[in-house]
Design an enzyme around this catalytic site. Structure first.
Site, PDB file in Angstrom:
ATOM      1  N   TYR A   1       3.641   6.429  10.432  1.00  0.00           N
ATOM      2  CA  TYR A   1       2.803   5.275  10.047  1.00  0.00           C
ATOM      3  C   TYR A   1       3.668   4.189   9.390  1.00  0.00           C
ATOM      4  O   TYR A   1       3.484   3.000   9.653  1.00  0.00           O
ATOM      5  CB  TYR A   1       1.709   5.728   9.080  1.00  0.00           C
ATOM      6  CG  TYR A   1       0.600   4.704   8.877  1.00  0.00           C
ATOM      7  CD1 TYR A   1       0.653   3.788   7.821  1.00  0.00           C
ATOM      8  CD2 TYR A   1      -0.489   4.651   9.742  1.00  0.00           C
ATOM      9  CE1 TYR A   1      -0.354   2.858   7.639  1.00  0.00           C
ATOM     10  CE2 TYR A   1      -1.511   3.716   9.557  1.00  0.00           C
ATOM     11  CZ  TYR A   1      -1.426   2.832   8.499  1.00  0.00           C
ATOM     12  OH  TYR A   1      -2.423   1.891   8.315  1.00  0.00           O
TER      13      TYR A   1
ATOM     14  N   TYR B   1      -9.508   5.554   7.391  1.00  0.00           N
ATOM     15  CA  TYR B   1      -9.744   5.826   8.817  1.00  0.00           C
ATOM     16  C   TYR B   1     -10.780   6.948   8.872  1.00  0.00           C
ATOM     17  O   TYR B   1     -10.582   8.000   8.251  1.00  0.00           O
ATOM     18  CB  TYR B   1      -8.463   6.301   9.500  1.00  0.00           C
ATOM     19  CG  TYR B   1      -7.383   5.245   9.654  1.00  0.00           C
ATOM     20  CD1 TYR B   1      -6.584   4.874   8.575  1.00  0.00           C
ATOM     21  CD2 TYR B   1      -7.159   4.628  10.882  1.00  0.00           C
ATOM     22  CE1 TYR B   1      -5.586   3.906   8.714  1.00  0.00           C
ATOM     23  CE2 TYR B   1      -6.157   3.670  11.032  1.00  0.00           C
ATOM     24  CZ  TYR B   1      -5.380   3.318   9.948  1.00  0.00           C
ATOM     25  OH  TYR B   1      -4.389   2.361  10.077  1.00  0.00           O
TER      26      TYR B   1
ATOM     27  N   LYS C   1       0.258  -0.273  15.067  1.00  0.00           N
ATOM     28  CA  LYS C   1       1.597  -0.426  15.638  1.00  0.00           C
ATOM     29  C   LYS C   1       1.767  -1.682  16.480  1.00  0.00           C
ATOM     30  O   LYS C   1       2.899  -2.091  16.755  1.00  0.00           O
ATOM     31  CB  LYS C   1       1.922   0.784  16.532  1.00  0.00           C
ATOM     32  CG  LYS C   1       2.173   2.067  15.752  1.00  0.00           C
ATOM     33  CD  LYS C   1       3.326   1.939  14.807  1.00  0.00           C
ATOM     34  CE  LYS C   1       3.345   3.034  13.759  1.00  0.00           C
ATOM     35  NZ  LYS C   1       3.938   2.572  12.507  1.00  0.00           N
TER      36      LYS C   1
ATOM     37  N   HIS D   1       0.850  -1.199   0.000  1.00  0.00           N
ATOM     38  CA  HIS D   1       0.000   0.000   0.000  1.00  0.00           C
ATOM     39  C   HIS D   1       0.882   1.244   0.000  1.00  0.00           C
ATOM     40  O   HIS D   1       1.744   1.404   0.863  1.00  0.00           O
ATOM     41  CB  HIS D   1      -0.908   0.006   1.240  1.00  0.00           C
ATOM     42  CG  HIS D   1      -2.082  -0.902   1.082  1.00  0.00           C
ATOM     43  ND1 HIS D   1      -3.261  -0.677   1.741  1.00  0.00           N
ATOM     44  CD2 HIS D   1      -2.263  -2.034   0.356  1.00  0.00           C
ATOM     45  CE1 HIS D   1      -4.135  -1.625   1.416  1.00  0.00           C
ATOM     46  NE2 HIS D   1      -3.537  -2.472   0.578  1.00  0.00           N
TER      47      HIS D   1
END
Ligand code: FAS
Ligand code: PHB
Length: 403
Positions: A394, A204, A300, A75
């Site tokens: 991220y 999100y 995470k 991605h």
């Protein structure tokens, strides 16, 4: 009592334990895993879906990346829907080429389990009453009951990869442990379905109705989450109710594209930020969820487990190569530096994206907190520098290389 011996005794055959075991075995460092449940039970837990580059590189180094490289989806970015307005976080552009891999934790765990069995490495599944002994001596050992027999596993070091509810963290005396915790006033209701994902990247969603996340496992399998109050139970949520609420939280075009279908898994995960310091005690080393937990908003959890493995693996190789265990005293400090980065990012993303139904949040009225957090997200999304801050964290801060 049957006595056996290995160099590294690992408690837990989740992703942490299996990855560490695979890496050590490739360096000729003998290890045995003691696991409480069956392999199928471990695989039945539906959890993470996003792998940082560091994790992907470790899996390749462990020699178990063939299916991940074939079936995993790279991605280049993800979307944040801010009250219905879509902002793309272009990871590749904002981080000079870094990306993430979308490949389910279940799949990576399955690949490592199969590789471990093929290599003839020992895992004692369905072991009960595991206990860790004498970790402050040079002769630590683990006892456990398996297949009708009591075992004593003598070893050089014990690695606790036994998750948040395991035994290893509690083996560190309470007066020697500092535990940091923030329990969130909501949970994530997750649903897995064999339906095509609503978008080819994650979305999100920050909405007045609460948070939602549209994720995936493949081009034909979707993973969705809804923020729900802590007192909700899975049985309160029929598939129909889930899909209706998800449509209300997704941005309009995505909601219009949503393909619904029967859930193949549905569960509610509580959210907490948690860190245990230190992450080692004598010859005991804590890895992954045994030492820390993050709200999954920043993807995470599994990735911090991988960076713990990377640090301990390098230190163990150095200790055995140089026949000098003193290097192992550096583990906790190295691991915690990256853990706290992940904890802060996960806490920050959770604060910005969720609706806190507490009357007071962070020492202020909820309405005031909501204004601060909405304005924070608005600033970061509308400035390239702000999107770059989100993207850099991220994709994951770099692993510390250990000389
Ligand atoms: P794990 O908990 O995966 O594995 C620990 C293993 O130790 C288990 O197999 C357990 O059976 C075993 N064990 C425990 N006690 C034992 C004992 N006494 N003796 C022997 N064995 C014992 N992370 C994300 O990034 N994204 C997500 O969406 C996400 N969703 C999650 C949902 C839930 C419900 C949970 C609990 C976690 C989620 N996480 C997510 C975090 C998750 O992926 C963890 O970070 C990851 O499983 C950590 O792996 P391990 O450290 O190996 O711990
Ligand atoms: C998932 O696909 O399970 C997932 C992805 C990203 C997150 C959390 C969960 O931040």
């Amino acid at each position: 009592m049957k006595t056996i011996r290995t160099k590294v005794a690992i408690i837990g055959a989740g992703p942490s334990g299996l990855l560490l075991g695979q890496l050590l075995a490739k360096q000729g460092i003998d290890n045995i895993i003691v696991e409480r449940v069956t392999g199928d039970y471990v695989l039945g837990r539906i959890r993470a879906g996003i792998l940082e580059q560091g994790f992907v590189d470790l899996v390749r180094e462990a020699g178990v990346s063939e299916r991940m490289d074939r079936e995993g989806q790279v991605h280049d970015g993800f979307d944040i829907s801010y009250y219905g307005e879509l902002f793309n976080i272009n990871l590749k552009e904002l981080t000079g080429g870094k990306t993430v891999m979308c490949y389910g934790q279940t799949e990576i765990t399955r690949d490592m389990m199969e590789a471990r069995a093929e290599a003839g490495l020992t895992t004692y599944y369905e072991s009960s009453d595991a206990a860790i002994h004498d970790v402050t001596t040079d002769s630590p050992y683990v006892t456990f009951f398996n297949n009708g027999e009591n075992y004593r596993l003598d070893c050089d070091v014990v690695v606790g990869c036994d998750g948040f509810h395991g035994i290893s963290r509690k083996t560190i005396p309470a007066e020697k442990r500092t535990e940091h915790e923030r329990v969130y006033p909501f949970g994530w209701l997750g649903l897995l379905s064999d339906t095509p994902p609503v978008s080819d990247e994650l979305i999100y969603c920050k909405t007045k109705r609460g948070f939602a996340l549209a994720s995936m496992r493949s081009e034909t399998r979707s993973r969705y989450y809804l923020q729900v109050p802590l007192d909700h139970k899975v049985e309160d949520w029929s598939d129909e109710r889930f899909w209706d609420e998800l449509k209300k939280r997704l941005p309009e075009e995505a909601a219009a594209r949503l393909v619904t279908g029967p859930s193949i898994e549905k569960s509610i995960a509580p959210l907490r930020s948690f860190v245990c310091e230190p992450m080692q005690w004598g010859n005991l080393f804590l890895v992954g969820d045994a030492a820390h937990i993050v709200p999954p908003t920043g993807a995470k959890g599994l990735n911090l487990a991988a960076s713990d493995v990377a640090a301990l693996y390098q230190l163990l190789c150095k200790a055995y190569r140089e026949n000098d265990k003193s290097v192992l005293t550096r583990y906790s400090e190295i691991a915690l530096r990256r853990v706290w980065h992940g904890e802060r990012f996960s806490w920050w993303m959770s604060n910005m994206l969720h609706d806190f139904d507490e009357q007071e949040v962070g020492g202020m009225k909820k309405a005031t907190f909501d204004h601060f957090m909405s304005s924070e997200l608005d600033f970061f999304l509308n400035h390239r520098e702000g999107r770059q801050v989100i993207a850099t964290q991220y994709v994951g801060m770099p692993y510390e290389s250990i000389e």
